[in-house]
Structure formats: structure tokens, C-alpha cells
Design an enzyme around this catalytic site. Structure first.
Site, short mmCIF file in Angstrom:
data_model
loop_
_atom_site.label_atom_id
_atom_site.label_comp_id
_atom_site.label_asym_id
_atom_site.label_seq_id
_atom_site.Cartn_x
_atom_site.Cartn_y
_atom_site.Cartn_z
N LYS A 90 1.01 -1.16 0.07
CA LYS A 90 0.14 0.03 -0.05
C LYS A 90 0.81 1.37 -0.05
O LYS A 90 1.49 1.77 0.92
CB LYS A 90 -0.99 -0.05 1.20
N CYS A 144 13.69 10.20 7.28
CA CYS A 144 13.40 9.95 8.66
C CYS A 144 14.77 9.82 9.54
O CYS A 144 14.53 10.06 10.56
CB CYS A 144 13.01 8.29 8.67
N GLU A 176 9.61 15.28 15.83
CA GLU A 176 9.92 15.17 14.23
C GLU A 176 9.33 16.43 13.42
O GLU A 176 7.85 16.17 13.42
CB GLU A 176 9.76 13.89 13.63
N GLU A 195 9.48 0.65 10.75
CA GLU A 195 10.42 1.70 10.58
C GLU A 195 10.07 3.13 10.65
O GLU A 195 9.12 3.59 9.85
CB GLU A 195 11.29 1.63 9.12
P1 NAD Z 1 2.62 8.17 7.83
O1 NAD Z 1 2.58 7.32 9.15
O2 NAD Z 1 1.46 9.21 7.97
O3 NAD Z 1 1.96 7.12 6.73
C1 NAD Z 1 2.77 5.97 6.61
C2 NAD Z 1 1.83 4.93 5.70
O4 NAD Z 1 0.92 4.36 6.97
C3 NAD Z 1 0.97 5.50 4.69
O5 NAD Z 1 0.76 4.54 3.43
C4 NAD Z 1 -0.47 5.74 5.20
O6 NAD Z 1 -1.49 5.58 4.58
C5 NAD Z 1 -0.60 4.47 6.22
N1 NAD Z 1 -1.21 4.57 7.48
C6 NAD Z 1 -1.74 5.55 8.15
N2 NAD Z 1 -2.59 5.50 9.05
C7 NAD Z 1 -2.86 4.15 9.08
C8 NAD Z 1 -3.48 3.01 9.87
N3 NAD Z 1 -4.37 3.69 10.83
N4 NAD Z 1 -3.38 2.09 9.59
C9 NAD Z 1 -2.47 1.43 8.63
N5 NAD Z 1 -1.81 2.27 7.61
C10 NAD Z 1 -1.88 3.57 8.18
O7 NAD Z 1 3.99 8.66 7.36
P2 NAD Z 1 4.09 9.54 6.43
O8 NAD Z 1 3.58 10.94 6.47
O9 NAD Z 1 3.65 9.16 4.86
O10 NAD Z 1 5.61 9.54 6.13
C11 NAD Z 1 6.56 10.35 7.08
C12 NAD Z 1 6.92 9.36 8.42
O11 NAD Z 1 7.60 8.21 7.91
C13 NAD Z 1 8.12 10.34 9.20
O12 NAD Z 1 7.57 9.91 10.45
C14 NAD Z 1 9.13 9.34 8.91
O13 NAD Z 1 10.09 9.74 9.96
C15 NAD Z 1 8.68 8.12 8.40
N6 NAD Z 1 9.74 7.36 7.76
C16 NAD Z 1 10.34 6.33 8.37
C17 NAD Z 1 11.31 5.71 7.66
C18 NAD Z 1 12.55 4.58 8.24
O14 NAD Z 1 12.79 3.94 7.86
N7 NAD Z 1 12.24 4.60 9.58
C19 NAD Z 1 11.66 5.90 6.39
C20 NAD Z 1 10.88 7.04 5.60
C21 NAD Z 1 9.73 7.63 6.56
#
Ligand code: NAD
Length: 499
Positions: free
Chosen positions: A179, A288, A387, A254
Site C-alpha cells: 500500500k 526519517c 519530528e 521503521e
Molecule cells: P504516515 O505514518 O502518515 O503514513 C505511512 C503509511 O501508513 C501511509 O501509507 C499511510 O497511508 C499508512 N497509514 C496511516 N494510518 C494508518 C492506519 N491507521 N493503519 C494502517 N496504515 C496507516 O507517514 P508519512 O507521513 O507518509 O511519512 C513520514 C513518516 O515516515 C515520518 O515520520 C518518517 O520519519 C517516517 N519514515 C521512516 C523511515 C524509516 O525507515 N524509519 C523511512 C521513511 C519515513
């Protein structure tokens, strides 16, 4: 405007609702394509297709070598479309073409190749010590695929995250429902085309576009899904863990970070200044592991900051499709507003805004933010604790290095970090004291597909990449072989027999 379809059970299809959603170019605010808005029912169809494919053995029953042969064909297809993918990624995610064409796509493809090669060679048989009590038995571990793996990915590196979720799961014999983030679904759908053209069997890879609260939630709660791998914010990580609890799914997460860059007095100044800026402003800070807290010793503080202010001006904000641009917009209007909210919070808490903190002059459209530097930051301010996920660097002055390490570790996060010093043994000692999953010494952001990547504390659970990451996509089965067929010697059967 292009209209995309999802990929379920080997077929490109619309959502059952027939609904579509535009995806927006963050540099122009114009729609670039439409993608289906999947319902729970669509998610279920994808999960069922992945379940059937897994249970049939069409993929898990192949040898690693046979699976690798198919995946190498996917890689060939991706390579052929490299230039198109780089352009699409730049338009969908606001990433600069400079980065997508030199890094995201070619390095993503290279990560795919390295992970497939590593998985192909990773032994599925692991010997255990011979046991000779009560009689000799042969014991070993068989590494097996987990089953149906859901990959839920964020918007910052859509193609790279697709690779990180799909390559390890598939080479280890699992099937996948991916997804992508709602804001950046396009390169994942192009990836599906490359997989379909390469002959990945039906149902082995499925890509479903829709919201986290609908598609993501179905993936986390379905009893047919065996594992969820999320890359996203810590807040979403908490939700996913809770949703997955009822079916006791395997979960790897992650998540977010607030990583420290620790500059020592003896650092090479030119390297440390550019390293700290690269650590924060790469991809407009939407990474991240970004080093968003920079700890600078009082003894070199003024010189360091003077150089930093001079160098930050060299970051060229602009049209991501112009190769000269080195920083594009943030991904969406809501992300723009979030970043601006943090700039305001920093001001109100008494940090000093040295530059940036606003939309650059001459940009009426697009979610552009100037590179922003705060100093006079205390580690208890929101801009040092939370963050931001935008181009904002908080500089914190320190007197002695123990104090700096204590502040660096005083965070709920523990994803990345860096130490800049000429004294490598000392830098390694300090790296060991940082409670984070990766520490770069005299560098930043270089992620190695053969090394584990992941977080301490609330930055995550489990690891991706390298052998550690591949093993997260396997089950451990212990097989015990009793080497004597002599019933009389099974005295322990007498626990239940009395004859
Ligand atoms: P997000 O948490 O808003 O969304 C991530 C994914 O989760 C999306 O596909 C979203 O649709 C899905 N999601 C949201 N709510 C959900 C739920 N209730 N159930 C299941 N899935 C759900 O994150 P974002 O804004 O897309 O990305 C930024 C974040 O990602 C930052 O916090 C960043 O640090 C983190 N990130 C971490 C890494 C790592 O490797 N540690 C890498 C890249 C980004």
C-alpha cells in the site's frame, strides 16, 4: 491526465467503488494523474489473491535461485524505464530530478539487486549443535517464508520504500500486498507493471492504492495477513501495532526520528558544516534519519555557525525538474503547514531564527520552504524533541561531550546520527554511546543495502536491509530428527504408558 489502475491478482483494475483520486505535483499544485481509491473490499480481494498465491506454492515452492531469476527480470524492466521513473518520482513526490535520477531510482534498483543476490545465497538450513541426551538426535532450523506480507509505505521515498518492502519479502518466498502513501502512489504502480511484464506469478505481488485508515487498517487486521511491515510516523506505528495485535501478526516498524549530528572540536570544519547541512536538508528534510539536531562545541561555535550560514545559502530551492535545483518543495499543503507551525513554535519558545522559516520569494505556488536554521535551541524545545519532517535544523551549543551525548540520547527516537571528528577511535567510542540504529562517522545518509537499518526506542521494531532485514521475512522452524527407531529406548513414552 493519466489514469492508473491498481494491481490485484495479476490484473490491473479499478476500485469496486469506481472512485479515483488525483495525485498532486507539490511544485505546481496541479494534478498529474488519477489513481483508484480502494475500499476495504478491494483490500480484501488483494489479500485473498496473495493468500491463494502463497498457499498454492507457486512462489514459496520455487527455489531461491528460481525466484531470483524472475526478480532479475523485474530489475531489467525497471532499468529500461529508469529515466521515466525518475521523472515521475520527481513530479509525484517533489523530489529533485537531480536526486531521483542519480539516487532514488538507480540506487533503489541497485538495492533491489543486492537484496535479491543476498537472499538467493542466504542459507535456509541452519545447523544446531548435536544433542546426545537422552539419545542422539539431529536438530536443525529450516528458514521458511512467513506467508502474506503487507507493506505499508510513506511518501518521502516512494520508489525506494517499494523496493525495501517488496524485494526482501519476495526473494524469501512470501507474497505481498503493498500500500503506497496516498500522496505518492505512482512509482509503486509502475513497479507493478515491471513485475507483471517480468512474469511474477498472479497474486504474488499486489499493489492497492487507498487510505491508511481503510486499506492500511484492513491489512493490519485481516486474519489472512501474516506480517505487516510499516514505514511511517511513530504515531502510525503505534496504531499499526495495536491493530495487528488481535491476530498476533509479525510486525516490523521503521518509524520517525530526531537524530543528532555531533560535531567535535577537532572536526574538519568544511566537512562537518556541509555534512550537517546535507544531514538535514537532503530532500527538504523529509528523511526519517535526518540529523535535525546539530550539537556544536562552544569552542568552535562562532566559526562553525558563520560557515554554516554562508553554506546554507548555496542550497538552491526551485523547480524539481530543473537539474540545477538542489531542494524542492515539501510533499503537500498539510506538510507545508506543519513545518510552518514548527517554525512558529521555535520562535515562541525563544530559539533564534537565523535564516529561512518562510516560503522563498517569487514562489506563489508550490509547497516550498526556505532552508531554515535555528540556534539558541535547548533540547527541551519542541523543535528539538518532535519530528518536523521539513527543512529545519536546530543547532544546540555544548560545553563538554558527555553533556552532548546525554542530550543526544534524551529523545524518544533513536534512528540515526553522526559524529564528525578527525579522531576515529574516539568517534567510534562516542558512536557506541549513541542510542540509535545507525551512526555515520564523518558522513551522513549513506544507506547500505547490505547493512541493517532501523531504530532504537520509538524509532522502530526490527531491521530492514542486509541479512538481518531478510531474516525478518522468515519463520524459524526447528526440526528434530530422532535417529533411533528402537521403541524400547523411548523411556519417556512411559510417562503415559504403564505396561
Ligand atoms: P504516515 O505514518 O502518515 O503514513 C505511512 C503509511 O501508513 C501511509 O501509507 C499511510 O497511508 C499508512 N497509514 C496511516 N494510518 C494508518 C492506519 N491507521 N493503519 C494502517 N496504515 C496507516 O507517514 P508519512 O507521513 O507518509 O511519512 C513520514 C513518516 O515516515 C515520518 O515520520 C518518517 O520519519 C517516517 N519514515 C521512516 C523511515 C524509516 O525507515 N524509519 C523511512 C521513511 C519515513
Amino acid at each position: 491526465m493519466d489514469r492508473y489502475q491498481m494491481f490485484i491478482g495479476g490484473t490491473f483494475c479499478d476500485a469496486e467503488s469506481g472512485e479515483f483520486r488525483p495525485t498532486i505535483n507539490p511544485a505546481t499544485e496541479e494534478p498529474i494523474a488519477e489513481v483508484p481509491v480502494a475500499t476495504r473490499g478491494d483490500a480484501r480481494r488483494a489479500i485473498e489473491a496473495a493468500r491463494r498465491a502463497f498457499d498454492s506454492g507457486v512462489w514459496s515452492g520455487l527455489s531461491p535461485k528460481e525466484r531470483a531469476a524472475v526478480l532479475y527480470r523485474v530489475i531489467e524492466n525497471l532499468k529500461e524505464r529508469e529515466a521515466d521513473l525518475a521523472r515521475l518520482e520527481a513530479m509525484d513526490a517533489g523530489a529533485t530530478i537531480r536526486k531521483t535520477s542519480m539516487m532514488d531510482i538507480p540506487v533503489g534498483i541497485e538495492h533491489f539487486r543486492l537484496l535479491v543476490e543476498l537472499g538467493e545465497r542466504l542459507p535456509t538450513y541452519e545447523p544446531l549443535p548435536w544433542v546426545d541426551f537422552p539419545y542422539v538426535s539431529w536438530n536443525f532450523v529450516n528458514r521458511e517464508p512467513i506467508g502474506v506480507c503487507a507493506g505499508i509505505i510513506p511518501w518521502n521515498f516512494p520508489f525506494m520504500m517499494t523496493v525495501w518492502k517488496v524485494a526482501p519479502a519476495l526473494i524469501m518466498g512470501n507474497t505481498v500486498v503493498l500500500k503506497p502513501a496516498s500522496d505518492t502512489p505512482l512509482t509503486a504502480l509502475e513497479f507493478a507493471k515491471c513485475a507483471a511484464d517480468a512474469g511474477v506469478p498472479d497474486g504474488v505481488l499486489n499493489v492497492v492504492t487507498g487510505s491508511g485508515s481503510v486499506v492500511g487498517a484492513e491489512l493490519c487486521t485481516s486474519p489472512l495477513v501474516d506480517k505487516v511491515a510499516l514505514t511511517g510516523s511513530t504515531e502510525t506505528g503505534r496504531t499499526v501495532m495495536k491493530l495487528a495485535a488481535d491476530t498476533v501478526k509479525k510486525v516490523t516498524l521503521e518509524l520517525g526520528g530526531k537524530s543528532p549530528t555531533l560535531v567535535l572540536e577537532d572536526a574538519d570544519l568544511a566537512l562537518a558544516v556541509d555534512g550537517a547541512l546535507f544531514g538535514t536538508f537532503f530532500h527538504a528534510g523529509q528523511v526519517c534519519e535526518s540529523g535535525t539536531r546539530c550539537f556544536v562545541p562552544a569552542s568552535i561555535y562562532d566559526e562553525f555557525m558563520a560557515r554554516m550560514l554562508e553554506r546554507v545559502k548555496k542550497i538552491k530551492v526551485g523547480d524539481p525538474l530543473d537539474f540545477e535545483t538542489t531542494m524542492g518543495p515539501v510533499v503537500s499543503r498539510s506538510q507545508f503547514q506543519r513545518v510552518m507551525g514548527y517554525v512558529e513554535a521555535g520562535r515562541q519558545e525563544g530559539a533564534r531564527l537565523l535564516c529561512g522559516g518562510r516560503r522563498p520569494a517569487g514562489f506563489e505556488r508550490g509547497f516550498f520552504v526556505e532552508p531554515t536554521l535555528f540556534d539558541g535551541v535547548r533540547n527541551d524545545m519542541r523543535i528539538a524533541r518532535e519530528e518536523i519532517f521539513g527543512p529545519v535544523l536546530s543547532v544546540i551549543r555544548y560545553e563538554d561531550v558527555d553533556e552532548a551525548i546525554a542530550m543526544a540520547n534524551d529523545s524518544i527516537y533513536g534512528l540515526g546520527g553522526a559524529v564528525f571528528s578527525r579522531d576515529i577511535p574516539r568517534a567510534i567510542d562516542l558512536a557506541k554511546r549513541l542510542r540509535t540504529g545507525t551512526v555515520w562517522i564523518n558522513d551522513y545518509h549513506l544507506i547500505n543495502a547490505l547493512a541493517p537499518f532501523g531504530g532504537y526506542k520509538q524509532s522502530g521494531v526490527g531491521r530492514e536491509l542486509g541479512p538481518h532485514g531478510l531474516l525478518e521475512y522468515t519463520q524459524v522452524k526447528h526440526i528434530h530428527v530422532d535417529l533411533t527407531l528402537d521403541r524400547a529406548k523411548r523411556f519417556w513414552y512411559d510417562y503415559i504408558f504403564n505396561d
